[in-house]
Design a protein around this motif. Sequence first.
Motif, PDB file in Angstrom:
ATOM      1  N   MET A  40       0.239  -1.516   0.208  1.00 55.17           N
ATOM      2  CA  MET A  40       0.307  -0.114   0.704  1.00 55.17           C
ATOM      3  C   MET A  40       1.217   1.224   0.088  1.00 55.17           C
ATOM      4  SD  MET A  40      -3.196  -1.270   2.909  1.00 55.17           S
ATOM      5  CE  MET A  40      -4.134   0.747   2.071  1.00 55.17           C
ATOM      6  N   LEU A  41       1.861   0.711   0.192  1.00 53.17           N
ATOM      7  CA  LEU A  41       3.016   2.203   0.544  1.00 53.17           C
ATOM      8  C   LEU A  41       3.529   2.793  -0.890  1.00 53.17           C
ATOM      9  CD1 LEU A  41       4.540   1.388   4.302  1.00 53.17           C
ATOM     10  CD2 LEU A  41       2.645   3.156   2.980  1.00 53.17           C
ATOM     11  N   PRO A  42       3.734   3.878  -1.625  1.00 50.31           N
ATOM     12  CA  PRO A  42       5.042   3.956  -2.098  1.00 50.31           C
ATOM     13  C   PRO A  42       6.493   3.500  -2.423  1.00 50.31           C
ATOM     14  CG  PRO A  42       3.704   6.345  -1.758  1.00 50.31           C
ATOM     15  CD  PRO A  42       3.312   5.320  -0.227  1.00 50.31           C
ATOM     16  N   THR A  43       6.685   3.189  -3.679  1.00 56.95           N
ATOM     17  CA  THR A  43       7.807   2.221  -3.145  1.00 56.95           C
ATOM     18  C   THR A  43       8.934   3.541  -2.556  1.00 56.95           C
ATOM     19  OG1 THR A  43       7.621   1.556  -5.992  1.00 56.95           O
ATOM     20  CG2 THR A  43       9.905   1.737  -4.956  1.00 56.95           C
ATOM     21  N   THR A  44       8.949   4.421  -3.224  1.00 59.72           N
ATOM     22  CA  THR A  44       9.973   5.594  -2.382  1.00 59.72           C
ATOM     23  C   THR A  44       9.867   5.407  -0.679  1.00 59.72           C
ATOM     24  OG1 THR A  44      10.104   6.631  -4.754  1.00 59.72           O
ATOM     25  CG2 THR A  44      11.654   7.747  -2.362  1.00 59.72           C
ATOM     26  N   LEU A  45       8.841   5.843  -0.371  1.00 57.41           N
ATOM     27  CA  LEU A  45       8.400   5.449   1.489  1.00 57.41           C
ATOM     28  C   LEU A  45       8.837   4.050   1.874  1.00 57.41           C
ATOM     29  CD1 LEU A  45       7.386   7.410   3.376  1.00 57.41           C
ATOM     30  CD2 LEU A  45       5.318   6.548   3.167  1.00 57.41           C
ATOM     31  N   LEU A  46       8.435   3.017   0.971  1.00 59.29           N
ATOM     32  CA  LEU A  46       8.525   2.161   1.551  1.00 59.29           C
ATOM     33  C   LEU A  46      10.184   1.115   2.138  1.00 59.29           C
ATOM     34  CD1 LEU A  46       7.470  -1.215   2.031  1.00 59.29           C
ATOM     35  CD2 LEU A  46       7.787  -1.389  -0.400  1.00 59.29           C
ATOM     36  N   ILE A  47      11.000   1.782   0.324  1.00 60.85           N
ATOM     37  CA  ILE A  47      12.220   1.803   1.110  1.00 60.85           C
ATOM     38  C   ILE A  47      12.912   2.738   1.459  1.00 60.85           C
ATOM     39  CG2 ILE A  47      14.466   2.741  -0.146  1.00 60.85           C
ATOM     40  CD1 ILE A  47      12.992   1.781  -3.326  1.00 60.85           C
ATOM     41  N   SER A  48      12.173   3.651   2.267  1.00 59.67           N
ATOM     42  CA  SER A  48      13.237   4.622   3.424  1.00 59.67           C
ATOM     43  C   SER A  48      12.789   3.963   4.515  1.00 59.67           C
ATOM     44  CB  SER A  48      12.185   6.399   3.290  1.00 59.67           C
ATOM     45  OG  SER A  48      12.795   6.692   4.548  1.00 59.67           O
ATOM     46  N   LEU A  49      11.419   3.568   5.071  1.00 57.37           N
ATOM     47  CA  LEU A  49      10.802   3.142   5.319  1.00 57.37           C
ATOM     48  C   LEU A  49      11.522   1.897   6.653  1.00 57.37           C
ATOM     49  CD1 LEU A  49       7.717   3.646   6.643  1.00 57.37           C
ATOM     50  CD2 LEU A  49       8.782   4.835   7.556  1.00 57.37           C
ATOM     51  N   ALA A  50      11.765   1.044   5.084  1.00 53.60           N
ATOM     52  CA  ALA A  50      12.685   0.104   4.995  1.00 53.60           C
ATOM     53  C   ALA A  50      14.532  -0.231   5.844  1.00 53.60           C
ATOM     54  CB  ALA A  50      12.495  -0.704   4.267  1.00 53.60           C
ATOM     55  N   ALA A  51      15.016   0.719   4.909  1.00 54.80           N
ATOM     56  CA  ALA A  51      16.512   1.371   4.757  1.00 54.80           C
ATOM     57  C   ALA A  51      16.296   1.806   6.757  1.00 54.80           C
ATOM     58  CB  ALA A  51      16.664   2.282   4.876  1.00 54.80           C
TER      59      ALA A  51
END
Length: 534
Positions: A337-348
């Motif tokens: 459900m998250l945008p890819t950029t935001l998902l990568i930032s949260l994963a980092a």
Amino acid sequence: MKLKFLSSRKSDFKPEPNSILPFHPLETSLDVNLAEIKRCIGESADVVFRSLSNPSSYSPAMNFIYIDGLVNTDLVAQAIIQPLTGHPGIKDNQPEEALLLIKEQILSVGGIQECKTVESLLGMLFEGNTIILLDGAKVALAANTSFWEKRSVNEPTSQGVIRGPKEGFTESLRTCTSMLRRRLKTPDLRIEQYKIGRRTRTGIALVYLQGIASEQVIAEIRKRLGAIDTDSILESNYIEELIQDGGLTPFPTIMSTERPDAMAGGILEGQVGIIIDGTPFALLAPATFFSFFQSSEDYYQRFDISSFLRLIRYSAFFVSMLLPALYIAITTFHQEMLPTTLLISLAAQREGIPFPAFIEALLMELTFDVLREAGVRMPRAIGPAVSIVGALVLGQAAVQAGLVSAAMVIVVSFTAISNFVIPSMSISNSIRLIRFLMMLIAGVMGLFGIMSFLMVLLIHLAGLQSFGVPYLSPVAPMNPGYLKDIFIRAPLRNMKMRPDTYVGREAARQNLPPAEPPRSGSGSQSEGRGREKP
């Protein structure tokens, strides 16, 4: 043993016999009465016994009893003892006639009452009255000389406003009722007084407007107050828990306020006020869910600004309840459900975090609650500084240590700030409890669990009542004509009717145009107890 409810519905308190003590009528012998009084109250240092007797005359012996600290000693000396010392009318009459003369002619203080039992005498004594006992009389007199130290009227601490009155209730029951009288200068204002508590005998005032408050609601509140059987009432929460609806529910069904203008506004809308001696927090009933999001300041500024702020409060309510749960559910189960950029930032950010999102959020929420409680309990001078510094230091240190992510700190902080937006502390505390349940369900079932829990919560709210009034009214059951002061505030000139769920006979608060006569054959009927549609 079932104990009697002690009540008085007149302008002055008239305590009934204290149910803890056995019924004991006064005797004609002054010595016997004094011995019984001393036996009941023991050797208390603050109880003063003052006797007047003249062996050279035929004047009967007289005794004065009062409690030092609850009476005005100057008034006792000047208005009671001095006029009675050597008065010729006392020795020229029989004891019963002398007491009648003292009550009607000699004493100049107001509020003189008769006591025929030791129990009623002690009740008046503890209210700050001076007791007058005359040898040979089976009746004692209680003169109102009450005076004790009390807090002055100050600005409310829990319900501040930018524009509006700056005075709040105090711990004195009579001061609180006088503040209401000053705002509601109408003979329809009724104040019924009760005494509840076998040992504390706390004064309770039931306040309402005759003709505006619903008679069914008033009767129900009287019934529940009459059913209270306890030995102590120390604060308004005692009364709130003993008479509230709902049983096991986190949502409050009675409002609390320390603002006289808020109580006056509620009474004008048909609510019933309950003021408790010894606390500045009064109660308003019945209460609906939406009334907890209304503030006194909503009516002290323009309707457009008030409507905007009220919408912010409702948004803050959902943010405070759902934001941590949504973060847990999305980052754990619904990453798509998250945008890819935001998902990568949260994963980092979460790389290297040893805890799952639920445990991370739980630790942060508990830490913030501990800091908030510490700020409240600490001395006023250092409490805010310690709580702010502690939150900043702990949050930054936790992120640098890799225990929590920076996004979780943002979520928890914004959730806490949103919780403070809600004007009622009782409903915001309920949200704090619900938030932990939502986080647990989100960590186990994701968004499906959140939606299921919200449906259960909505069903629970729809089933609640407050003294016979549906908790979600006027939304459920739906009454569109009364939605002008729920989610937004309409201009005052458009709010011509009081809330339909509270009031009795007088529903209109502004002059309404005369109703058009029904057309022949139209079959029109009056709406809602004969009222016009607002």
